[in-house]
Design an enzyme around this catalytic site. Structure first.
Site, PDB file in Angstrom:
ATOM      1  N   ARG A 110       0.837  -1.197   0.000  1.00 44.18           N
ATOM      2  CA  ARG A 110       0.000   0.000   0.000  1.00 44.18           C
ATOM      3  C   ARG A 110       0.872   1.247   0.000  1.00 44.18           C
ATOM      4  O   ARG A 110       1.834   1.335   0.756  1.00 44.18           O
ATOM      5  CB  ARG A 110      -0.913   0.003   1.219  1.00 44.18           C
ATOM      6  N   ASP A 148       1.054   5.594   0.274  1.00 44.72           N
ATOM      7  CA  ASP A 148       0.364   6.726   0.881  1.00 44.72           C
ATOM      8  C   ASP A 148      -0.051   7.749  -0.174  1.00 44.72           C
ATOM      9  O   ASP A 148       0.387   7.692  -1.334  1.00 44.72           O
ATOM     10  CB  ASP A 148       1.278   7.428   1.888  1.00 44.72           C
ATOM     11  N   ARG A 188       9.686   7.562   4.736  1.00 40.08           N
ATOM     12  CA  ARG A 188       9.640   9.015   4.852  1.00 40.08           C
ATOM     13  C   ARG A 188      10.183   9.491   6.199  1.00 40.08           C
ATOM     14  O   ARG A 188      10.836  10.542   6.281  1.00 40.08           O
ATOM     15  CB  ARG A 188       8.210   9.500   4.641  1.00 40.08           C
TER      16      ARG A 188
END
Length: 268
Positions: free
Chosen positions: A49, A51, A196
């Site tokens: 998945r 973001d 991140r």
């Protein structure tokens, strides 16, 4: 039958991969396009998945369908109904026990970072940005701290749904082409916002605001509050999963050739 698809997309306009009640995700767009082409309801499972704002070069999904089409027809037919920033790159029939997410042995990400006094313009949305000069040796030293199997709770979003924060980060490679840095991350799996959050910390060290020892302390603490803020999603690209060779699935798509700094190796 079960199909595996390879998908590329620019994530700027989407709320991430996973379907939401209000729509606006990559999964929503893909399933709608597949449904129109196959004239039936379609559900997909992805390898990783992504973001909101994150891109993909070879996202792999699987789906079960009772419609007979040639592989190339699934590619071209589905793309007819997809927006311009999403495209199916390949299709392959797989056994029923293949699973896009559970069968992945690893996952790869690249983060593209512009080091410049001026923010991105033409490349906006495709690159992260720092106006502070970065030191390559410090960047490499900081990256080495994170390699191995660790509890990465300090780099985990509070919304993360992973059952365990323990992952294996196998490699962080660093390249540079002109003003663009390319950092590639390969691991068994990644926590929500993990890359991140790591990027924010690496930039802190590479810009001289912190030392590598600080990053080691952050990792050992398992405390998200001690790490740097989550870095922007713009430069993050999901390169795709790794599978056992028996599946013979493509690991590279044409969009790889358009990604900056693919071959320039950084010399320290």
């Amino acid at each position: 039958m079960r199909l595996a698809l390879g998908l590329s997309y620019r994530g700027t306009a989407y709320k991430g991969w996973q379907s939401q009640p209000g729509g606006g995700t990559v999964q929503d767009a893909l399933e709608a396009a597949l449904g129109r082409f196959a004239a039936c309801e379609v559900r997909t499972v992805c390898a990783g998945r992504t973001d909101a704002g994150v891109h993909a070069l070879n996202q792999v999904v699987h789906l079960d369908i009772d419609r007979e089409r040639e592989n190339y027809s699934w590619v071209r037919g589905t793309n007819t109904f997809l927006p311009d920033d999403i495209a199916v790159q390949w299709c392959q029939r797989v056994p029923d026990h293949f699973h896009a997410r559970n069968g992945a042995r690893g996952r790869r990400y690249a983060y593209l970072l512009l080091e410049s006094p001026v923010r991105p313009a033409l490349e906006s949305g495709q690159l992260g940005w720092t106006f502070r000069p970065l030191d390559g040796a410090r960047l490499r030293a900081a990256a080495n701290v994170l390699i191995g199997e660790h509890d990465y709770s300090a780099f985990r979003s509070s919304e993360c749904q992973a059952l365990s924060p323990v992952k294996q980060l196998r490699e962080i490679s660093i390249r540079r082409q002109g003003a663009v840095w390319r950092l590639e991350f390969e691991g068994s799996a990644f926590l929500h916002h993990m890359v991140r959050n790591i990027m924010g910390c690496l930039i802190m060290v590479a810009s001289g605001r912190r030392e590598s020892a600080w990053l080691a302390d952050v990792l050992a603490s398992r405390d998200r509050k001690l790490a740097a803020p989550t870095f922007m999603p713009d430069g993050l690209h999901f390169l795709g999963p790794r599978y056992d060779a028996e599946w013979a699935l493509p690991e590279r798509t044409p969009p790889f050739d358009a990604l900056p700094a693919d071959t320039a190796v950084l010399a320290f």
